[in-house]
Design a protein around this motif. Sequence first.
Motif, PDB file in Angstrom:
ATOM      1  N   GLU A  43       0.876  -1.335   0.081  1.00  0.00           N
ATOM      2  CA  GLU A  43       0.051  -0.081  -0.225  1.00  0.00           C
ATOM      3  C   GLU A  43       0.721   1.227   0.096  1.00  0.00           C
ATOM      4  O   GLU A  43       0.612   2.271  -0.796  1.00  0.00           O
ATOM      5  CB  GLU A  43      -0.884  -0.015   1.097  1.00  0.00           C
ATOM      6  CG  GLU A  43      -1.857   1.145   1.047  1.00  0.00           C
ATOM      7  CD  GLU A  43      -3.250   1.006   2.243  1.00  0.00           C
ATOM      8  OE1 GLU A  43      -3.308  -0.141   2.686  1.00  0.00           O
ATOM      9  OE2 GLU A  43      -4.052   1.803   1.709  1.00  0.00           O
ATOM     10  N   MET A  91       2.071   1.998  -3.421  1.00  0.00           N
ATOM     11  CA  MET A  91       1.074   2.330  -4.317  1.00  0.00           C
ATOM     12  C   MET A  91       0.758   3.947  -3.990  1.00  0.00           C
ATOM     13  O   MET A  91       0.442   4.523  -4.955  1.00  0.00           O
ATOM     14  CB  MET A  91      -0.087   1.458  -4.147  1.00  0.00           C
ATOM     15  CG  MET A  91       0.004   0.198  -4.686  1.00  0.00           C
ATOM     16  SD  MET A  91       0.624  -0.187  -6.450  1.00  0.00           S
ATOM     17  CE  MET A  91       1.964  -1.344  -6.307  1.00  0.00           C
ATOM     18  N   GLU A  92       0.677   4.125  -3.060  1.00  0.00           N
ATOM     19  CA  GLU A  92       0.435   5.704  -2.547  1.00  0.00           C
ATOM     20  C   GLU A  92       1.574   6.537  -3.188  1.00  0.00           C
ATOM     21  O   GLU A  92       1.207   7.507  -3.847  1.00  0.00           O
ATOM     22  CB  GLU A  92       0.602   5.864  -0.881  1.00  0.00           C
ATOM     23  CG  GLU A  92       0.307   7.058  -0.449  1.00  0.00           C
ATOM     24  CD  GLU A  92      -1.373   7.317  -0.573  1.00  0.00           C
ATOM     25  OE1 GLU A  92      -2.037   6.561  -0.745  1.00  0.00           O
ATOM     26  OE2 GLU A  92      -1.699   8.460  -1.050  1.00  0.00           O
ATOM     27  N   HIS A 152       3.296   5.601  -5.760  1.00  0.00           N
ATOM     28  CA  HIS A 152       3.334   5.531  -7.500  1.00  0.00           C
ATOM     29  C   HIS A 152       2.246   6.765  -7.850  1.00  0.00           C
ATOM     30  O   HIS A 152       2.269   7.350  -8.924  1.00  0.00           O
ATOM     31  CB  HIS A 152       3.158   4.283  -7.845  1.00  0.00           C
ATOM     32  CG  HIS A 152       4.047   3.294  -7.887  1.00  0.00           C
ATOM     33  ND1 HIS A 152       5.140   3.354  -8.723  1.00  0.00           N
ATOM     34  CD2 HIS A 152       4.355   2.314  -7.094  1.00  0.00           C
ATOM     35  CE1 HIS A 152       5.861   2.493  -8.777  1.00  0.00           C
ATOM     36  NE2 HIS A 152       5.746   1.757  -7.592  1.00  0.00           N
ATOM     37  N   ALA A 153       1.036   6.776  -6.909  1.00  0.00           N
ATOM     38  CA  ALA A 153      -0.233   7.342  -7.359  1.00  0.00           C
ATOM     39  C   ALA A 153       0.543   9.069  -7.345  1.00  0.00           C
ATOM     40  O   ALA A 153       0.082   9.744  -8.051  1.00  0.00           O
ATOM     41  CB  ALA A 153      -1.194   7.317  -6.385  1.00  0.00           C
ATOM     42  N   ASN A 202      -4.413   3.351 -15.066  1.00  0.00           N
ATOM     43  CA  ASN A 202      -3.454   2.452 -14.494  1.00  0.00           C
ATOM     44  C   ASN A 202      -3.841   1.021 -15.265  1.00  0.00           C
ATOM     45  O   ASN A 202      -4.933   0.748 -15.375  1.00  0.00           O
ATOM     46  CB  ASN A 202      -3.952   2.393 -13.089  1.00  0.00           C
ATOM     47  CG  ASN A 202      -3.776   1.188 -12.155  1.00  0.00           C
ATOM     48  OD1 ASN A 202      -2.470   0.923 -12.191  1.00  0.00           O
ATOM     49  ND2 ASN A 202      -4.520   0.387 -11.653  1.00  0.00           N
ATOM     50  N   ILE A 253      -3.752   1.145  -5.834  1.00  0.00           N
ATOM     51  CA  ILE A 253      -3.611   2.462  -6.512  1.00  0.00           C
ATOM     52  C   ILE A 253      -4.556   3.200  -6.928  1.00  0.00           C
ATOM     53  O   ILE A 253      -4.670   4.571  -7.019  1.00  0.00           O
ATOM     54  CB  ILE A 253      -2.254   2.194  -7.449  1.00  0.00           C
ATOM     55  CG1 ILE A 253      -1.700   3.640  -7.980  1.00  0.00           C
ATOM     56  CG2 ILE A 253      -2.922   1.329  -8.733  1.00  0.00           C
ATOM     57  CD1 ILE A 253      -0.475   3.608  -8.688  1.00  0.00           C
ATOM     58  N   ASP A 254      -5.549   2.576  -7.434  1.00  0.00           N
ATOM     59  CA  ASP A 254      -6.929   3.037  -7.745  1.00  0.00           C
ATOM     60  C   ASP A 254      -7.506   3.894  -6.665  1.00  0.00           C
ATOM     61  O   ASP A 254      -8.040   5.088  -7.006  1.00  0.00           O
ATOM     62  CB  ASP A 254      -7.780   2.436  -8.534  1.00  0.00           C
ATOM     63  CG  ASP A 254      -7.224   1.664  -9.788  1.00  0.00           C
ATOM     64  OD1 ASP A 254      -6.967   2.497 -10.675  1.00  0.00           O
ATOM     65  OD2 ASP A 254      -6.791   0.488  -9.683  1.00  0.00           O
ATOM     66  N   ALA A 299      -5.799   5.394  -4.218  1.00  0.00           N
ATOM     67  CA  ALA A 299      -4.879   6.514  -3.915  1.00  0.00           C
ATOM     68  C   ALA A 299      -4.943   7.445  -5.311  1.00  0.00           C
ATOM     69  O   ALA A 299      -4.882   8.793  -4.815  1.00  0.00           O
ATOM     70  CB  ALA A 299      -3.266   5.880  -4.019  1.00  0.00           C
ATOM     71  N   ILE A 300      -5.317   7.097  -6.340  1.00  0.00           N
ATOM     72  CA  ILE A 300      -5.671   7.893  -7.398  1.00  0.00           C
ATOM     73  C   ILE A 300      -6.928   8.719  -7.402  1.00  0.00           C
ATOM     74  O   ILE A 300      -6.905   9.643  -7.285  1.00  0.00           O
ATOM     75  CB  ILE A 300      -5.510   7.227  -8.877  1.00  0.00           C
ATOM     76  CG1 ILE A 300      -4.337   6.680  -9.243  1.00  0.00           C
ATOM     77  CG2 ILE A 300      -5.917   8.289  -9.758  1.00  0.00           C
ATOM     78  CD1 ILE A 300      -4.298   5.544 -10.414  1.00  0.00           C
ATOM     79  N   PHE A 336       0.637   4.063 -14.980  1.00  0.00           N
ATOM     80  CA  PHE A 336       1.279   3.306 -14.169  1.00  0.00           C
ATOM     81  C   PHE A 336       1.039   1.746 -14.634  1.00  0.00           C
ATOM     82  O   PHE A 336      -0.071   1.544 -15.144  1.00  0.00           O
ATOM     83  CB  PHE A 336       0.499   3.233 -12.828  1.00  0.00           C
ATOM     84  CG  PHE A 336       1.023   2.247 -11.636  1.00  0.00           C
ATOM     85  CD1 PHE A 336       2.574   2.444 -11.526  1.00  0.00           C
ATOM     86  CD2 PHE A 336       0.479   1.262 -11.283  1.00  0.00           C
ATOM     87  CE1 PHE A 336       3.155   1.685 -10.489  1.00  0.00           C
ATOM     88  CE2 PHE A 336       1.029   0.360 -10.309  1.00  0.00           C
ATOM     89  CZ  PHE A 336       2.317   0.554  -9.935  1.00  0.00           C
ATOM     90  N   ASP A 380       1.304  -2.135 -13.842  1.00  0.00           N
ATOM     91  CA  ASP A 380       1.394  -3.284 -12.867  1.00  0.00           C
ATOM     92  C   ASP A 380       0.697  -4.454 -13.123  1.00  0.00           C
ATOM     93  O   ASP A 380      -0.185  -4.428 -12.780  1.00  0.00           O
ATOM     94  CB  ASP A 380       1.286  -2.731 -11.369  1.00  0.00           C
ATOM     95  CG  ASP A 380       1.511  -3.772 -10.288  1.00  0.00           C
ATOM     96  OD1 ASP A 380       1.942  -4.812 -10.369  1.00  0.00           O
ATOM     97  OD2 ASP A 380       0.940  -3.524  -9.043  1.00  0.00           O
TER      98      ASP A 380
END
Length: 347
Positions: A147, A150-151, A153-154, A166, A174-175, A177-178, A232, A234
């Motif tokens: 997590e 991913m935060e 990366h966002a 994404n 990540i979604d 966080a986006i 992004f 992944d």
Amino acid sequence: MDPISATNDLLKAAAQGDESLVRSLMQQKADALYQDGRGRNAMMEAAAAGHDSIVTMLLEAGTPWNAIDKEGSCAGDLAVAAGHDSTAEVLLEAGMRAELILGALERSLGKRETGAQHQYLQQRLQYDAGERLMDAEDRAVMMAWEEPLMEAHAHAICSSGGDVLNVGFGLGLIDEAIQRRSPRSHTIVEAHPDVYAHMLQQGWDRRPGVRILFGRWQDVLPGSGLRFDGVFWDTFSECYEDMQEFHWLLPGLLKPEGIYSYFNGLAADNGFFHMVYCNIARAELAQLGFETEFVALPIDCSDPKVWEGVRNRYWQLDTYLLPVCTFVPPKKGEAAPSRGDHCQAST
Ligand SMILES: C[S@@+](CC[C@H](N)C(=O)[O-])C[C@H]1O[C@@H](n2cnc3c(N)ncnc32)[C@H](O)[C@@H]1O
């Protein structure tokens, strides 16, 4: 001298940095590939002691850059651990050269695993209490310990607040966080039917600005005409060549100055192999017009409980190198990057 004595002497001469003795023992048929009781070969001994010219000589004699000792360390790991930066650099370049040549050879021979992804997409997946997504072979597709990554990366791909893509939903970390960053639009590509069903059940198709493209990125992105400010990538059950193929699409997907990032799990069971792959990715992305920097983030998922029941322990390092790749397209009159350039092994 008999070859066995010559080989034992070679290990000592390499550790001591005696270049002329190493050369002479090699002429007397000492075995540079021999690994002693600790799994150390002559090049590892030379690397641990920082003797660059001997490391170069042994590489030229055919010692593989990536042989490992019984503790899982390669010559590059030993050089890094002992603080011998120039020795590590010699091995890093040798590793990149070897891997790029191997990659180019495999591509020209058409050697590529394609069945794995097909099999994965046919399997039933299971969401374990929101903590992990598992496939039918006890492989973790995605885990909650990621997590904070991913935060980050966002944060990198949403920096302009524009249109964001994404590829690969997984746990949707990540979604989420986006979404917290309220971009203008938020496109999600997901190929697995179970993940797609989960997304619909969780109402992702009704989240602000969200457009879901169900299918493999290979099928839904080329020719879509979509352009993004942040991307992004992944996925799961894909290999380095798939990632390269995705990279080839990027100049057509990103707006100028757009940001690309990917889950950086390349060779994540050995620190030095990981560095080699980071550098290969950076060199290959540079040929496509990207400037890449790696942001180091500490990460600790070493608690055995995290990996209970998981067959693929896909992360074993204590630092995550988060790639932030900025697209700087060629100016008018400059040659556009091409797929062909990308296959050169000379970077
Ligand atoms: C590691 S998870 C992504 C995790 C995600 N970053 C998160 O924050 O939870 C990988 C996802 O990619 C999907 N996937 C695998 N191959 C794909 C492909 N070729 N195209 C699109 N999605 C794919 C998998 O089904 C899975 O949902």
